[in-house]
Design a protein around this motif. Structure first.
Motif, PDB file in Angstrom:
ATOM      1  N   GLY A  99      73.680  18.755  -5.813  1.00  0.00           N
ATOM      2  CA  GLY A  99      73.017  19.811  -5.052  1.00  0.00           C
ATOM      3  C   GLY A  99      73.662  20.043  -3.699  1.00  0.00           C
ATOM      4  O   GLY A  99      73.796  21.191  -3.245  1.00  0.00           O
ATOM      5  N   ILE A 100      74.088  18.967  -3.039  1.00  0.00           N
ATOM      6  CA  ILE A 100      74.762  19.075  -1.741  1.00  0.00           C
ATOM      7  C   ILE A 100      76.077  19.829  -1.893  1.00  0.00           C
ATOM      8  O   ILE A 100      76.411  20.710  -1.091  1.00  0.00           O
ATOM      9  CB  ILE A 100      74.989  17.675  -1.142  1.00  0.00           C
ATOM     10  N   PHE A 101      76.853  19.493  -2.922  1.00  0.00           N
ATOM     11  CA  PHE A 101      78.123  20.174  -3.163  1.00  0.00           C
ATOM     12  C   PHE A 101      77.903  21.654  -3.448  1.00  0.00           C
ATOM     13  O   PHE A 101      78.647  22.513  -2.951  1.00  0.00           O
ATOM     14  CB  PHE A 101      78.858  19.523  -4.339  1.00  0.00           C
ATOM     15  N   LYS A 102      76.914  21.968  -4.267  1.00  0.00           N
ATOM     16  CA  LYS A 102      76.643  23.359  -4.617  1.00  0.00           C
ATOM     17  C   LYS A 102      76.278  24.185  -3.392  1.00  0.00           C
ATOM     18  O   LYS A 102      76.781  25.299  -3.197  1.00  0.00           O
ATOM     19  CB  LYS A 102      75.512  23.432  -5.655  1.00  0.00           C
ATOM     20  N   GLN A 103      75.393  23.648  -2.567  1.00  0.00           N
ATOM     21  CA  GLN A 103      74.981  24.374  -1.370  1.00  0.00           C
ATOM     22  C   GLN A 103      76.171  24.651  -0.453  1.00  0.00           C
ATOM     23  O   GLN A 103      76.292  25.739   0.121  1.00  0.00           O
ATOM     24  CB  GLN A 103      73.912  23.573  -0.623  1.00  0.00           C
ATOM     25  N   ALA A 104      77.061  23.670  -0.325  1.00  0.00           N
ATOM     26  CA  ALA A 104      78.201  23.817   0.581  1.00  0.00           C
ATOM     27  C   ALA A 104      79.159  24.907   0.122  1.00  0.00           C
ATOM     28  O   ALA A 104      79.564  25.778   0.906  1.00  0.00           O
ATOM     29  CB  ALA A 104      78.928  22.480   0.707  1.00  0.00           C
ATOM     30  N   ILE A 105      79.560  24.897  -1.163  1.00  0.00           N
ATOM     31  CA  ILE A 105      80.527  25.892  -1.633  1.00  0.00           C
ATOM     32  C   ILE A 105      79.905  27.282  -1.676  1.00  0.00           C
ATOM     33  O   ILE A 105      80.571  28.285  -1.375  1.00  0.00           O
ATOM     34  CB  ILE A 105      81.116  25.504  -3.021  1.00  0.00           C
ATOM     35  N   HIS A 106      78.624  27.371  -2.018  1.00  0.00           N
ATOM     36  CA  HIS A 106      77.969  28.675  -2.039  1.00  0.00           C
ATOM     37  C   HIS A 106      77.909  29.267  -0.637  1.00  0.00           C
ATOM     38  O   HIS A 106      78.100  30.485  -0.456  1.00  0.00           O
ATOM     39  CB  HIS A 106      76.559  28.551  -2.628  1.00  0.00           C
ATOM     40  N   LYS A 107      77.687  28.435   0.364  1.00  0.00           N
ATOM     41  CA  LYS A 107      77.651  28.910   1.745  1.00  0.00           C
ATOM     42  C   LYS A 107      79.019  29.432   2.175  1.00  0.00           C
ATOM     43  O   LYS A 107      79.128  30.484   2.809  1.00  0.00           O
ATOM     44  CB  LYS A 107      77.203  27.779   2.678  1.00  0.00           C
ATOM     45  N   GLY A 159      82.495  34.731   2.991  1.00  0.00           N
ATOM     46  CA  GLY A 159      83.690  35.523   2.755  1.00  0.00           C
ATOM     47  C   GLY A 159      84.978  34.729   2.854  1.00  0.00           C
ATOM     48  O   GLY A 159      86.079  35.306   2.812  1.00  0.00           O
ATOM     49  N   LEU A 160      84.876  33.399   2.956  1.00  0.00           N
ATOM     50  CA  LEU A 160      86.062  32.577   3.150  1.00  0.00           C
ATOM     51  C   LEU A 160      87.033  32.665   1.978  1.00  0.00           C
ATOM     52  O   LEU A 160      88.248  32.798   2.178  1.00  0.00           O
ATOM     53  CB  LEU A 160      85.662  31.115   3.380  1.00  0.00           C
ATOM     54  N   THR A 161      86.546  32.587   0.748  1.00  0.00           N
ATOM     55  CA  THR A 161      87.463  32.585  -0.391  1.00  0.00           C
ATOM     56  C   THR A 161      88.227  33.905  -0.485  1.00  0.00           C
ATOM     57  O   THR A 161      89.428  33.918  -0.799  1.00  0.00           O
ATOM     58  CB  THR A 161      86.716  32.310  -1.713  1.00  0.00           C
ATOM     59  N   ASN A 162      87.570  35.018  -0.190  1.00  0.00           N
ATOM     60  CA  ASN A 162      88.270  36.300  -0.185  1.00  0.00           C
ATOM     61  C   ASN A 162      89.336  36.338   0.905  1.00  0.00           C
ATOM     62  O   ASN A 162      90.448  36.848   0.700  1.00  0.00           O
ATOM     63  CB  ASN A 162      87.276  37.447   0.015  1.00  0.00           C
ATOM     64  N   ALA A 163      89.005  35.788   2.074  1.00  0.00           N
ATOM     65  CA  ALA A 163      89.965  35.758   3.180  1.00  0.00           C
ATOM     66  C   ALA A 163      91.177  34.901   2.833  1.00  0.00           C
ATOM     67  O   ALA A 163      92.318  35.253   3.161  1.00  0.00           O
ATOM     68  CB  ALA A 163      89.287  35.241   4.444  1.00  0.00           C
ATOM     69  N   LEU A 164      90.953  33.782   2.165  1.00  0.00           N
ATOM     70  CA  LEU A 164      92.059  32.907   1.787  1.00  0.00           C
ATOM     71  C   LEU A 164      92.923  33.542   0.698  1.00  0.00           C
ATOM     72  O   LEU A 164      94.147  33.375   0.692  1.00  0.00           O
ATOM     73  CB  LEU A 164      91.524  31.553   1.323  1.00  0.00           C
ATOM     74  N   LEU A 175      93.748  26.617  -1.893  1.00  0.00           N
ATOM     75  CA  LEU A 175      92.726  25.620  -2.232  1.00  0.00           C
ATOM     76  C   LEU A 175      92.766  24.411  -1.298  1.00  0.00           C
ATOM     77  O   LEU A 175      91.770  23.703  -1.166  1.00  0.00           O
ATOM     78  CB  LEU A 175      92.871  25.186  -3.686  1.00  0.00           C
ATOM     79  N   VAL A 176      93.895  24.179  -0.647  1.00  0.00           N
ATOM     80  CA  VAL A 176      93.942  23.142   0.393  1.00  0.00           C
ATOM     81  C   VAL A 176      93.072  23.576   1.567  1.00  0.00           C
ATOM     82  O   VAL A 176      92.244  22.808   2.078  1.00  0.00           O
ATOM     83  CB  VAL A 176      95.384  22.879   0.852  1.00  0.00           C
ATOM     84  N   ASP A 177      93.241  24.828   2.002  1.00  0.00           N
ATOM     85  CA  ASP A 177      92.424  25.358   3.100  1.00  0.00           C
ATOM     86  C   ASP A 177      90.935  25.326   2.734  1.00  0.00           C
ATOM     87  O   ASP A 177      90.085  24.976   3.564  1.00  0.00           O
ATOM     88  CB  ASP A 177      92.838  26.791   3.431  1.00  0.00           C
ATOM     89  N   LEU A 178      90.637  25.720   1.495  1.00  0.00           N
ATOM     90  CA  LEU A 178      89.242  25.703   1.057  1.00  0.00           C
ATOM     91  C   LEU A 178      88.698  24.280   1.045  1.00  0.00           C
ATOM     92  O   LEU A 178      87.531  24.046   1.403  1.00  0.00           O
ATOM     93  CB  LEU A 178      89.125  26.336  -0.334  1.00  0.00           C
ATOM     94  N   SER A 179      89.538  23.307   0.664  1.00  0.00           N
ATOM     95  CA  SER A 179      89.108  21.914   0.654  1.00  0.00           C
ATOM     96  C   SER A 179      88.699  21.436   2.043  1.00  0.00           C
ATOM     97  O   SER A 179      87.654  20.797   2.216  1.00  0.00           O
ATOM     98  CB  SER A 179      90.223  21.004   0.126  1.00  0.00           C
ATOM     99  N   TYR A 180      89.515  21.749   3.035  1.00  0.00           N
ATOM    100  CA  TYR A 180      89.202  21.314   4.398  1.00  0.00           C
ATOM    101  C   TYR A 180      87.936  21.989   4.921  1.00  0.00           C
ATOM    102  O   TYR A 180      87.131  21.372   5.623  1.00  0.00           O
ATOM    103  CB  TYR A 180      90.387  21.583   5.325  1.00  0.00           C
ATOM    104  N   ALA A 181      87.753  23.266   4.587  1.00  0.00           N
ATOM    105  CA  ALA A 181      86.524  23.953   4.986  1.00  0.00           C
ATOM    106  C   ALA A 181      85.313  23.314   4.318  1.00  0.00           C
ATOM    107  O   ALA A 181      84.249  23.145   4.947  1.00  0.00           O
ATOM    108  CB  ALA A 181      86.611  25.440   4.625  1.00  0.00           C
ATOM    109  N   LEU A 182      85.457  22.940   3.055  1.00  0.00           N
ATOM    110  CA  LEU A 182      84.372  22.290   2.329  1.00  0.00           C
ATOM    111  C   LEU A 182      84.060  20.921   2.930  1.00  0.00           C
ATOM    112  O   LEU A 182      82.886  20.551   3.100  1.00  0.00           O
ATOM    113  CB  LEU A 182      84.754  22.156   0.854  1.00  0.00           C
ATOM    114  N   ILE A 183      85.097  20.166   3.273  1.00  0.00           N
ATOM    115  CA  ILE A 183      84.901  18.856   3.891  1.00  0.00           C
ATOM    116  C   ILE A 183      84.187  19.002   5.233  1.00  0.00           C
ATOM    117  O   ILE A 183      83.244  18.254   5.541  1.00  0.00           O
ATOM    118  CB  ILE A 183      86.256  18.143   4.057  1.00  0.00           C
TER     119      ILE A 183
END
Length: 260
Positions: free
Chosen positions: A232-240, A245-250, A57-65
């Motif tokens: 809406g901005i947050f939703k679009q970012a995490i859905h993208k 496939g990032l979450t599966n890769a992590l 979730l740290v990696d996912l956080s940086y990707a989201l940022i």
């Protein structure tokens, strides 16, 4: 009059320039709350390291940022790791706060915006002296169990009648050390956390991991007071990111998909 018009023009231009930045922030009591991500330690999802924090979730956080910054959002450049109780309190009271590890419960349903599932975690009783604890009934025969303080899993055990034997701690390292020193008989945690801390030398004896008691989907949430535009901005970012496939890769990187 000419100087008056110049002054008004300068002020108007300044306000126009500021409007774009302010449009991506919420106001409460006259303050602008810069978007930020809070996390709370739970290996291997979130781990505090000496030089650099790590975890799925740290990696996912940086990707989201990175994704949000690429869209022009002024978000704090790194996630902040806090004790769970403090992070949870701030998420309830502060606009533009994101957390990536919230368990969804009826009580919490109306407290946050529930954006998307980030990963799943199974919880088991972990010991270093056999036999394995595979059921709630077996666990109730123990004298002491370490658990993550102010978490949904602590609430779950208390609801099942474990009040007298629980020893809450602020992080997984503290629980592992209590197990090392035989100050508790078991630790209620994820098998991944127990294995990770054993492999890293924090948990001194090989963990004996019981059968999963419960599997909990973890969610990305956004504080309830966040504006619809920001949500809406947050939703679009995490859905993208999930679509990529990032979450599966992590999950694969940190071996969260392993059955054994």
């Amino acid at each position: 009059m000419r100087y008056y018009n110049i002054t008004v023009g300068i002020i108007s231009f300044f306000l126009f320039c500021m409007s774009g930045a302010i449009s991506h922030a919420d106001h409460t009591a006259g303050h602008i709350h810069r978007p930020q991500i809070f996390l709370s330690e739970i290996p291997p999802l979130i781990m505090r390291m000496k030089n650099e924090d790590a975890g799925m979730l740290v990696d996912l956080s940086y990707a989201l940022i990175d994704e949000l910054q690429s869209k022009g959002l002024d978000i704090r450049p790194s996630p902040k790791i806090l004790p769970w109780a403090r992070a949870y309190k701030l998420a309830k009271s502060t606009p533009n706060v994101v957390m990536l590890q919230m368990a969804r419960t009826p009580y919490r349903e109306d407290l946050f915006h529930w954006v998307d599932n980030t990963t799943d975690v199974s919880w088991s009783f972990v010991t270093t002296i056999g036999p394995a604890i595979n059921t709630i009934e077996e666990a109730k025969k123990l004298d002491s169990i370490a658990v993550y303080r102010a978490s949904r899993i602590e609430d779950q055990l208390r609801e099942l009648g474990f009040d007298e034997i629980l020893t809450p701690n602020n992080n997984s390292h503290a629980s592992a050390r209590m197990l090392n020193g035989n100050r508790v008989q078991a630790w209620y945690t994820s098998k991944h956390a127990a294995k990770w801390l054993y492999n890293s030398g924090v948990l001194k004896k090989k963990p004996i991991i019981g059968k999963p008691i419960i599997t909990v989907p973890l969610w990305m949430i956004v504080s309830k007071s966040t504006s619809p535009e920001m949500l809406g901005i947050f939703k679009q970012a995490i859905h993208k990111l999930k679509k990529s496939g990032l979450t599966n890769a992590l999950n694969m990187k940190y071996k969260l998909n392993e059955i054994d």
